[in-house]
Design a protein around this motif. Sequence first.
Motif, mmCIF file in Angstrom:
data_model
loop_
_atom_site.group_PDB
_atom_site.id
_atom_site.type_symbol
_atom_site.label_atom_id
_atom_site.label_comp_id
_atom_site.label_asym_id
_atom_site.label_seq_id
_atom_site.Cartn_x
_atom_site.Cartn_y
_atom_site.Cartn_z
ATOM 1 N N GLU A 5 0.833 -1.210 0.000
ATOM 2 C CA GLU A 5 0.000 0.000 0.000
ATOM 3 C C GLU A 5 0.866 1.257 0.000
ATOM 4 O O GLU A 5 0.600 2.205 -0.738
ATOM 5 C CB GLU A 5 -0.921 0.023 1.211
ATOM 6 N N ILE A 6 1.885 1.253 0.842
ATOM 7 C CA ILE A 6 2.773 2.417 0.920
ATOM 8 C C ILE A 6 3.531 2.596 -0.384
ATOM 9 O O ILE A 6 3.652 3.711 -0.901
ATOM 10 C CB ILE A 6 3.744 2.294 2.114
ATOM 11 N N LEU A 9 1.482 4.329 -2.878
ATOM 12 C CA LEU A 9 1.365 5.788 -2.708
ATOM 13 C C LEU A 9 2.469 6.518 -3.461
ATOM 14 O O LEU A 9 2.293 7.656 -3.884
ATOM 15 C CB LEU A 9 1.420 6.169 -1.223
ATOM 16 N N LEU A 63 5.825 11.592 2.978
ATOM 17 C CA LEU A 63 4.571 11.575 2.226
ATOM 18 C C LEU A 63 4.129 13.009 1.971
ATOM 19 O O LEU A 63 4.316 13.889 2.817
ATOM 20 C CB LEU A 63 3.484 10.848 3.014
ATOM 21 N N GLN A 67 -0.786 11.979 -0.718
ATOM 22 C CA GLN A 67 -0.521 10.620 -0.252
ATOM 23 C C GLN A 67 -1.129 10.385 1.137
ATOM 24 O O GLN A 67 -1.686 9.325 1.403
ATOM 25 C CB GLN A 67 0.983 10.357 -0.224
ATOM 26 N N THR A 70 -4.862 10.029 0.717
ATOM 27 C CA THR A 70 -5.172 8.720 0.144
ATOM 28 C C THR A 70 -5.053 7.617 1.191
ATOM 29 O O THR A 70 -5.838 6.661 1.198
ATOM 30 C CB THR A 70 -4.235 8.425 -1.042
ATOM 31 N N SER A 71 -4.106 7.754 2.095
ATOM 32 C CA SER A 71 -3.898 6.725 3.123
ATOM 33 C C SER A 71 -5.007 6.711 4.178
ATOM 34 O O SER A 71 -5.157 5.738 4.903
ATOM 35 C CB SER A 71 -2.551 6.944 3.825
ATOM 36 N N LYS A 72 -5.760 7.810 4.261
ATOM 37 C CA LYS A 72 -6.843 7.960 5.244
ATOM 38 C C LYS A 72 -6.326 7.837 6.674
ATOM 39 O O LYS A 72 -7.011 7.380 7.564
ATOM 40 C CB LYS A 72 -7.969 6.958 4.989
ATOM 41 N N ARG A 73 -5.096 8.275 6.869
ATOM 42 C CA ARG A 73 -4.490 8.278 8.194
ATOM 43 C C ARG A 73 -4.188 9.706 8.605
ATOM 44 O O ARG A 73 -4.336 10.635 7.832
ATOM 45 C CB ARG A 73 -3.224 7.428 8.203
ATOM 46 N N THR A 92 4.930 11.744 7.671
ATOM 47 C CA THR A 92 4.428 10.387 7.536
ATOM 48 C C THR A 92 3.032 10.337 8.148
ATOM 49 O O THR A 92 2.400 11.379 8.290
ATOM 50 C CB THR A 92 5.406 9.376 8.199
ATOM 51 N N THR A 93 2.568 9.165 8.472
ATOM 52 C CA THR A 93 1.244 9.041 9.084
ATOM 53 C C THR A 93 1.340 8.258 10.382
ATOM 54 O O THR A 93 2.256 7.464 10.587
ATOM 55 C CB THR A 93 0.249 8.313 8.151
#
Length: 128
Positions: A5-6, A9, A63, A67, A70-73, A92-93
């Motif tokens: 997933e990462i 991104l 990120l 990004q 998109t990660s929803k974090r 980052t997340t």
Amino acid sequence: RGGGEILGLFGLEDKVTIADSELSNAVNALKNGQIDGFVTAGSFPAPNVIEAAASTGVTVLSLNDEQIKTSKRTRLTIPAGTYTGQTNDITTTSLPVVAYSTTKMDDDAAYTLTKTFWETRENMAKDA
């Protein structure tokens, strides 16, 4: 799964080969030239990133806003200087943290644990 997933991104999912390996082997595999990078998740400073940065010289990728969306974090900043050679903040997340117990925990203990978390949450966040 999470690493893919990462990589997605960054648009790298079709440009790299994902090794089926335990994360505990990542730093040694990096040192030995068996892999060119790894994806890791956890609180910082992460021991595996500390070791990789100190022993091989790595670049931790940041990120961008898209990004992260998109990660929803939730956005998280790792301050510059956290890792050897890191001169800039890393964007980052964060990962959600959840506490679980079995049904064997008595109600008073569960209540105290939950109450303490919510009462000290802001202070814990400051220390993170």
